[in-house]
Design a protein around this motif. Structure first.
Motif, PDB file in Angstrom:
ATOM      1  N   MET A   1       0.827  -1.204   0.000  1.00 40.17           N
ATOM      2  CA  MET A   1       0.000   0.000   0.000  1.00 40.17           C
ATOM      3  C   MET A   1       0.861   1.254   0.000  1.00 40.17           C
ATOM      4  O   MET A   1       0.533   2.270  -0.556  1.00 40.17           O
ATOM      5  CB  MET A   1      -0.924  -0.032   1.227  1.00 40.17           C
ATOM      6  N   LYS A   2       2.047   1.173   0.660  1.00 36.98           N
ATOM      7  CA  LYS A   2       2.887   2.365   0.767  1.00 36.98           C
ATOM      8  C   LYS A   2       3.559   2.670  -0.578  1.00 36.98           C
ATOM      9  O   LYS A   2       4.125   1.798  -1.217  1.00 36.98           O
ATOM     10  CB  LYS A   2       3.936   2.151   1.852  1.00 36.98           C
ATOM     11  N   GLY A   3       3.495   3.913  -1.009  1.00 41.78           N
ATOM     12  CA  GLY A   3       4.092   4.307  -2.270  1.00 41.78           C
ATOM     13  C   GLY A   3       5.142   5.367  -2.054  1.00 41.78           C
ATOM     14  O   GLY A   3       5.411   5.782  -0.921  1.00 41.78           O
ATOM     15  N   MET A   6       4.191   8.474  -0.033  1.00 40.96           N
ATOM     16  CA  MET A   6       3.566   8.257   1.270  1.00 40.96           C
ATOM     17  C   MET A   6       4.650   8.133   2.338  1.00 40.96           C
ATOM     18  O   MET A   6       5.768   7.702   2.079  1.00 40.96           O
ATOM     19  CB  MET A   6       2.726   6.972   1.261  1.00 40.96           C
ATOM     20  N   GLU A   7       4.278   8.489   3.572  1.00 38.46           N
ATOM     21  CA  GLU A   7       5.225   8.401   4.680  1.00 38.46           C
ATOM     22  C   GLU A   7       4.497   7.822   5.883  1.00 38.46           C
ATOM     23  O   GLU A   7       3.360   8.206   6.181  1.00 38.46           O
ATOM     24  CB  GLU A   7       5.742   9.801   5.021  1.00 38.46           C
ATOM     25  N   ILE A   8       5.147   6.855   6.561  1.00 36.25           N
ATOM     26  CA  ILE A   8       4.537   6.264   7.748  1.00 36.25           C
ATOM     27  C   ILE A   8       4.625   7.256   8.897  1.00 36.25           C
ATOM     28  O   ILE A   8       5.710   7.656   9.310  1.00 36.25           O
ATOM     29  CB  ILE A   8       5.240   4.945   8.130  1.00 36.25           C
ATOM     30  N   MET A   9       3.483   7.684   9.400  1.00 35.36           N
ATOM     31  CA  MET A   9       3.450   8.613  10.529  1.00 35.36           C
ATOM     32  C   MET A   9       3.412   7.865  11.852  1.00 35.36           C
ATOM     33  O   MET A   9       3.946   8.323  12.859  1.00 35.36           O
ATOM     34  CB  MET A   9       2.212   9.517  10.429  1.00 35.36           C
ATOM     35  N   LEU A  18      -0.602   6.433   7.417  1.00 39.24           N
ATOM     36  CA  LEU A  18       0.242   6.936   6.337  1.00 39.24           C
ATOM     37  C   LEU A  18      -0.126   8.376   6.033  1.00 39.24           C
ATOM     38  O   LEU A  18      -1.303   8.731   5.990  1.00 39.24           O
ATOM     39  CB  LEU A  18       0.041   6.095   5.067  1.00 39.24           C
ATOM     40  N   ARG A  19       0.892   9.199   5.803  1.00 40.06           N
ATOM     41  CA  ARG A  19       0.623  10.562   5.352  1.00 40.06           C
ATOM     42  C   ARG A  19       0.888  10.642   3.853  1.00 40.06           C
ATOM     43  O   ARG A  19       1.898  10.163   3.363  1.00 40.06           O
ATOM     44  CB  ARG A  19       1.518  11.567   6.080  1.00 40.06           C
ATOM     45  N   LEU A  20      -0.064  11.231   3.138  1.00 40.52           N
ATOM     46  CA  LEU A  20       0.099  11.437   1.702  1.00 40.52           C
ATOM     47  C   LEU A  20       0.725  12.806   1.511  1.00 40.52           C
ATOM     48  O   LEU A  20       0.089  13.831   1.747  1.00 40.52           O
ATOM     49  CB  LEU A  20      -1.258  11.350   0.989  1.00 40.52           C
ATOM     50  N   ASP A  21       1.994  12.843   1.110  1.00 37.33           N
ATOM     51  CA  ASP A  21       2.735  14.103   1.058  1.00 37.33           C
ATOM     52  C   ASP A  21       2.098  15.118   0.125  1.00 37.33           C
ATOM     53  O   ASP A  21       2.050  16.301   0.404  1.00 37.33           O
ATOM     54  CB  ASP A  21       4.178  13.832   0.609  1.00 37.33           C
ATOM     55  N   GLN A  22       1.624  14.615  -1.017  1.00 37.68           N
ATOM     56  CA  GLN A  22       1.151  15.543  -2.039  1.00 37.68           C
ATOM     57  C   GLN A  22      -0.117  16.273  -1.607  1.00 37.68           C
ATOM     58  O   GLN A  22      -0.370  17.395  -2.009  1.00 37.68           O
ATOM     59  CB  GLN A  22       0.882  14.783  -3.348  1.00 37.68           C
ATOM     60  N   GLU A  23      -0.941  15.614  -0.806  1.00 36.40           N
ATOM     61  CA  GLU A  23      -2.252  16.196  -0.515  1.00 36.40           C
ATOM     62  C   GLU A  23      -2.430  16.537   0.959  1.00 36.40           C
ATOM     63  O   GLU A  23      -3.493  16.971   1.370  1.00 36.40           O
ATOM     64  CB  GLU A  23      -3.349  15.217  -0.957  1.00 36.40           C
ATOM     65  N   ASP A  24      -1.389  16.324   1.757  1.00 33.59           N
ATOM     66  CA  ASP A  24      -1.456  16.610   3.181  1.00 33.59           C
ATOM     67  C   ASP A  24      -2.654  15.918   3.831  1.00 33.59           C
ATOM     68  O   ASP A  24      -3.372  16.496   4.632  1.00 33.59           O
ATOM     69  CB  ASP A  24      -1.531  18.126   3.423  1.00 33.59           C
ATOM     70  N   GLU A  25      -2.915  14.707   3.397  1.00 31.41           N
ATOM     71  CA  GLU A  25      -3.977  13.910   3.994  1.00 31.41           C
ATOM     72  C   GLU A  25      -3.395  12.577   4.425  1.00 31.41           C
ATOM     73  O   GLU A  25      -2.263  12.238   4.075  1.00 31.41           O
ATOM     74  CB  GLU A  25      -5.123  13.701   2.999  1.00 31.41           C
ATOM     75  N   SER A  26      -4.191  11.796   5.179  1.00 32.16           N
ATOM     76  CA  SER A  26      -3.661  10.565   5.754  1.00 32.16           C
ATOM     77  C   SER A  26      -4.543   9.377   5.425  1.00 32.16           C
ATOM     78  O   SER A  26      -5.738   9.525   5.163  1.00 32.16           O
ATOM     79  CB  SER A  26      -3.552  10.704   7.280  1.00 32.16           C
ATOM     80  N   LEU A  27      -3.919   8.201   5.438  1.00 30.42           N
ATOM     81  CA  LEU A  27      -4.625   6.937   5.281  1.00 30.42           C
ATOM     82  C   LEU A  27      -4.391   6.110   6.527  1.00 30.42           C
ATOM     83  O   LEU A  27      -3.255   5.966   6.974  1.00 30.42           O
ATOM     84  CB  LEU A  27      -4.072   6.153   4.087  1.00 30.42           C
ATOM     85  N   LEU A  28      -5.452   5.549   7.094  1.00 27.80           N
ATOM     86  CA  LEU A  28      -5.306   4.629   8.212  1.00 27.80           C
ATOM     87  C   LEU A  28      -5.499   3.223   7.669  1.00 27.80           C
ATOM     88  O   LEU A  28      -6.525   2.927   7.047  1.00 27.80           O
ATOM     89  CB  LEU A  28      -6.354   4.930   9.294  1.00 27.80           C
ATOM     90  N   LEU A  29      -4.502   2.357   7.874  1.00 28.43           N
ATOM     91  CA  LEU A  29      -4.531   1.012   7.301  1.00 28.43           C
ATOM     92  C   LEU A  29      -4.645  -0.032   8.397  1.00 28.43           C
ATOM     93  O   LEU A  29      -4.090   0.133   9.493  1.00 28.43           O
ATOM     94  CB  LEU A  29      -3.256   0.739   6.496  1.00 28.43           C
ATOM     95  N   LEU A  30      -5.345  -1.119   8.089  1.00 27.60           N
ATOM     96  CA  LEU A  30      -5.334  -2.333   8.908  1.00 27.60           C
ATOM     97  C   LEU A  30      -4.644  -3.376   8.043  1.00 27.60           C
ATOM     98  O   LEU A  30      -5.242  -3.897   7.100  1.00 27.60           O
ATOM     99  CB  LEU A  30      -6.758  -2.766   9.256  1.00 27.60           C
TER     100      LEU A  30
END
Ligand SMILES: [Zn+2]
Length: 266
Positions: A1-3, A6-9, A18-30
């Motif tokens: 999933m990590k590209g 993306m950066e692991i917060m 995960l933080r999406l650098d380009q859009e300053d938004e985050s993804l929460l993964l299980l």
């Protein structure tokens, strides 16, 4: 999933933020699955079910990418209520044949209609001896529609012969009067007519049903309960009420609760 963008917060157990650098938004993964916020579940189910592939495949597709509390139940409710899927449902299994003991001649007769040489006929068969009586009908009008018509009658007869030779027969659940049902067209096999149960006949084998204009007598095999269409938003609201996504996420991933705000990107 990590590209690469993306950066692991944060990472705790199976959960990753995960933080999406380009859009300053985050993804929460299980694991590798995206945890879907309650407000996005409706759209996710709608997209997953676009091919109308049925319950099992829709669940499989969802489990590969997404997670939210009550996901399976929400998908089941949505798929079983899908009007397009109900129309193309498979035929129901045949029911076991009735064994009837007859004590003597003409104690019990069976009757049916058929077309031959462009004329309508009534046939009576003595259940004890098999003696047959056929009489030409000059009018087939009646309050109860037995679906006269050569082709449909032949289809029904063919179904009965198939049922006799199939060993997978088992009883179907009894339907109560007032139940909304779908009726299968015996020729196209589509469940494309909505009706309502009026009364039960013949030990729950046959039902009198109405489509609002006409009344029919129909075999149980060609009737199944109709699941009413449900707006996906209503389904999600119920599921979230039973198991709030925010509470469960906080319990499973307590460090998230210390953050002022977390935004999710779908
Ligand atoms: Zn569908």
């Amino acid at each position: 999933m990590k590209g690469p963008d993306m950066e692991i917060m944060l990472k705790e157990g199976p959960f990753t933020l995960l933080r999406l650098d380009q859009e300053d938004e985050s993804l929460l993964l299980l694991g590798d699955r995206i945890i879907v916020p309650a407000g996005a579940c409706q759209e996710i189910i709608r997209i997953l079910h676009l091919p109308h592939q049925g319950l099992t495949k829709t669940k499989q597709a969802a489990r590969q990418l997404y997670f939210w509390p009550g996901m399976n139940a929400a998908i089941k409710n949505a798929v079983t209520s899908c009007q397009a899927c109900q129309k193309f449902m498979p035929s129901q299994q045949p029911e076991p044949l009735h064994q009837i003991q007859v004590g003597g001649p003409m104690e019990m007769v069976s009757a049916d209609l058929f077309d031959w040489a462009g004329q309508s006929w009534l046939v009576l068969v003595d259940s004890y001896s098999g003696y047959l009586i056929a009489s030409r009908l000059f009018s087939i009008n009646t309050d109860i529609d037995f679906c006269p018509g050569g082709r449909m009658e032949r289809e029904k007869f063919r179904y009965r012969k198939q049922e006799q030779s199939e060993s997978r027969a088992r009883p179907l659940p009894i339907l109560e009067p007032g139940t909304n049902v779908l009726v299968q067209n015996p020729i196209t096999k589509l469940w494309d007519t909505s009706s309502k149960i009026i009364s039960i006949l013949d030990s729950s084998r046959s039902y009198v049903i109405s489509d609002g204009e006409k009344t029919f007598r129909w075999n149980r095999k060609f009737i199944r309960p109709q699941n009413p269409p449900i707006r996906l938003g209503e389904i999600i609201a119920v599921e979230v009420l039973q198991c709030p996504a925010s509470e469960k996420s906080t319990r499973l991933f307590p460090r998230l609760s210390k953050k002022k705000s977390v935004s999710f990107h779908i």
